[in-house]
Design a protein around this motif. Sequence first.
Motif, PDB file in Angstrom:
ATOM      1  N   THR A   1       2.602   6.029  -2.613  1.00 34.37           N
ATOM      2  CA  THR A   1       1.406   5.183  -2.565  1.00 34.37           C
ATOM      3  C   THR A   1       1.007   4.690  -3.948  1.00 34.37           C
ATOM      4  OG1 THR A   1      -0.034   7.132  -2.670  1.00 34.37           O
ATOM      5  CG2 THR A   1       0.542   6.306  -0.486  1.00 34.37           C
ATOM      6  N   ASN A   2       1.936   4.631  -4.871  1.00 36.73           N
ATOM      7  CA  ASN A   2       1.647   4.100  -6.198  1.00 36.73           C
ATOM      8  C   ASN A   2       1.420   2.595  -6.139  1.00 36.73           C
ATOM      9  OD1 ASN A   2       3.275   6.630  -6.509  1.00 36.73           O
ATOM     10  ND2 ASN A   2       2.758   6.296  -8.647  1.00 36.73           N
ATOM     11  N   PHE A   3       0.956   2.040  -7.261  1.00 38.48           N
ATOM     12  CA  PHE A   3       0.719   0.598  -7.340  1.00 38.48           C
ATOM     13  C   PHE A   3       2.024  -0.168  -7.184  1.00 38.48           C
ATOM     14  CE2 PHE A   3       1.027  -3.208  -9.976  1.00 38.48           C
ATOM     15  CZ  PHE A   3       0.067  -4.007  -9.374  1.00 38.48           C
TER      16      PHE A   3
ATOM     17  N   PRO B   1       0.805  -1.232   0.000  1.00 36.92           N
ATOM     18  CA  PRO B   1       0.000   0.000   0.000  1.00 36.92           C
ATOM     19  C   PRO B   1       0.832   1.274   0.000  1.00 36.92           C
ATOM     20  CG  PRO B   1      -0.847  -1.582   1.593  1.00 36.92           C
ATOM     21  CD  PRO B   1       0.470  -2.105   1.129  1.00 36.92           C
ATOM     22  N   PHE B   2       1.974   1.242   0.676  1.00 30.32           N
ATOM     23  CA  PHE B   2       2.828   2.436   0.665  1.00 30.32           C
ATOM     24  C   PHE B   2       4.275   2.056   0.924  1.00 30.32           C
ATOM     25  CE2 PHE B   2       1.688   2.195   5.177  1.00 30.32           C
ATOM     26  CZ  PHE B   2       2.930   2.356   5.782  1.00 30.32           C
ATOM     27  N   LYS B   3       5.163   2.936   0.488  1.00 33.87           N
ATOM     28  CA  LYS B   3       6.589   2.827   0.773  1.00 33.87           C
ATOM     29  C   LYS B   3       7.034   4.147   1.381  1.00 33.87           C
ATOM     30  CE  LYS B   3       7.651  -0.101  -3.243  1.00 33.87           C
ATOM     31  NZ  LYS B   3       8.389  -0.154  -4.535  1.00 33.87           N
ATOM     32  N   ALA B   4       7.686   4.094   2.518  1.00 31.92           N
ATOM     33  CA  ALA B   4       8.255   5.288   3.142  1.00 31.92           C
ATOM     34  C   ALA B   4       9.734   5.347   2.770  1.00 31.92           C
ATOM     35  CB  ALA B   4       8.088   5.233   4.654  1.00 31.92           C
ATOM     36  N   ARG B   5      10.136   6.415   2.091  1.00 35.20           N
ATOM     37  CA  ARG B   5      11.509   6.561   1.618  1.00 35.20           C
ATOM     38  C   ARG B   5      12.236   7.588   2.494  1.00 35.20           C
ATOM     39  NH1 ARG B   5      11.645   4.073  -3.348  1.00 35.20           N
ATOM     40  NH2 ARG B   5       9.691   3.962  -4.512  1.00 35.20           N
ATOM     41  N   PRO B   6      13.383   7.216   3.062  1.00 35.49           N
ATOM     42  CA  PRO B   6      14.168   8.158   3.878  1.00 35.49           C
ATOM     43  C   PRO B   6      14.618   9.349   3.047  1.00 35.49           C
ATOM     44  CG  PRO B   6      14.898   5.902   4.247  1.00 35.49           C
ATOM     45  CD  PRO B   6      13.970   5.861   3.071  1.00 35.49           C
ATOM     46  N   PRO B   7      14.953  10.463   3.694  1.00 39.25           N
ATOM     47  CA  PRO B   7      15.372  11.670   2.961  1.00 39.25           C
ATOM     48  C   PRO B   7      16.641  11.424   2.150  1.00 39.25           C
ATOM     49  CG  PRO B   7      15.806  11.894   5.320  1.00 39.25           C
ATOM     50  CD  PRO B   7      14.990  10.664   5.167  1.00 39.25           C
TER      51      PRO B   7
ATOM     52  N   LEU C   1       3.099  -4.776   3.756  1.00 37.84           N
ATOM     53  CA  LEU C   1       2.600  -5.744   2.786  1.00 37.84           C
ATOM     54  C   LEU C   1       1.193  -6.182   3.198  1.00 37.84           C
ATOM     55  CD1 LEU C   1       5.706  -8.084   2.352  1.00 37.84           C
ATOM     56  CD2 LEU C   1       5.143  -6.043   1.055  1.00 37.84           C
ATOM     57  N   PHE C   2       0.328  -6.360   2.217  1.00 39.47           N
ATOM     58  CA  PHE C   2      -1.024  -6.824   2.490  1.00 39.47           C
ATOM     59  C   PHE C   2      -1.403  -7.780   1.378  1.00 39.47           C
ATOM     60  CE2 PHE C   2      -5.629  -6.733   2.210  1.00 39.47           C
ATOM     61  CZ  PHE C   2      -6.001  -6.874   3.535  1.00 39.47           C
TER      62      PHE C   2
END
Length: 243
Positions: A126-128, A110-116, A237-238
Amino acid sequence: MPHFNFLRCTSCWRGWPLVAASVLLSGCAAVGRLPTLEPGDYQFFRTNDPALAASVEPDRAFYVEQNHDSLTFLSQPASGAARQFSYAVRRGNHVILLDRKFDLDVFTIPFKARPPQGPVPVQLNTNFNAALYFGRRLDFYHVNSKQLLNGHQEPQIRTVGLGYGLFTGLGSTIINPDVTNQQTRVAEYEGFVVHAGGAAIYDARIFNLGLAIGFDQLLGPDGINWIYQRKPWFGVLFGLDLN
């Protein structure tokens, strides 16, 4: 816009721990119970009954079958004769059995959090994204007994599934001058990425939920300038269980 600044959605992140905790607790309450234990091979994990603990030694691997309020154990020793015995489940006592197996799942991310990276702050993508996961799964079966209103006792089985493994898959991400060191010739477009990494999984039987760390490889001419190329990200992950 699917790719936005993390600092603008701080309130969303503050709610994630509560949402995750609610999902896990509701999963245990709603789908973490079984009517009966499926016959099969299990490892004896733990009990609070000293008599049963003494009976299972020195064997730890058993074929187990439930017969209403009792469990039949058939040992599977590496050498020597097999032993069989029956254990009546009584209120106040419990048995925990473990089933180990390999797991194959299909997940969405559903989402990826990217560090600075440089002047770009933490980002939430939040892309596919989709992934194929392969790993080791541990299913714990907690067998005890509860008393019914008519005074009879009935076995009660709760289960928790945990796993760990690797994943790989395909996804997309927004590409613009800010994330390519001003090198892209297109104002903004959706780039194609291949990702891989590792994950820890919680299996609630109806759905699987996991925490992942991975990296992306952007395909195309802007890959060499993309500031997140092969840099770690963190995500959720879901998915569904294919077993």
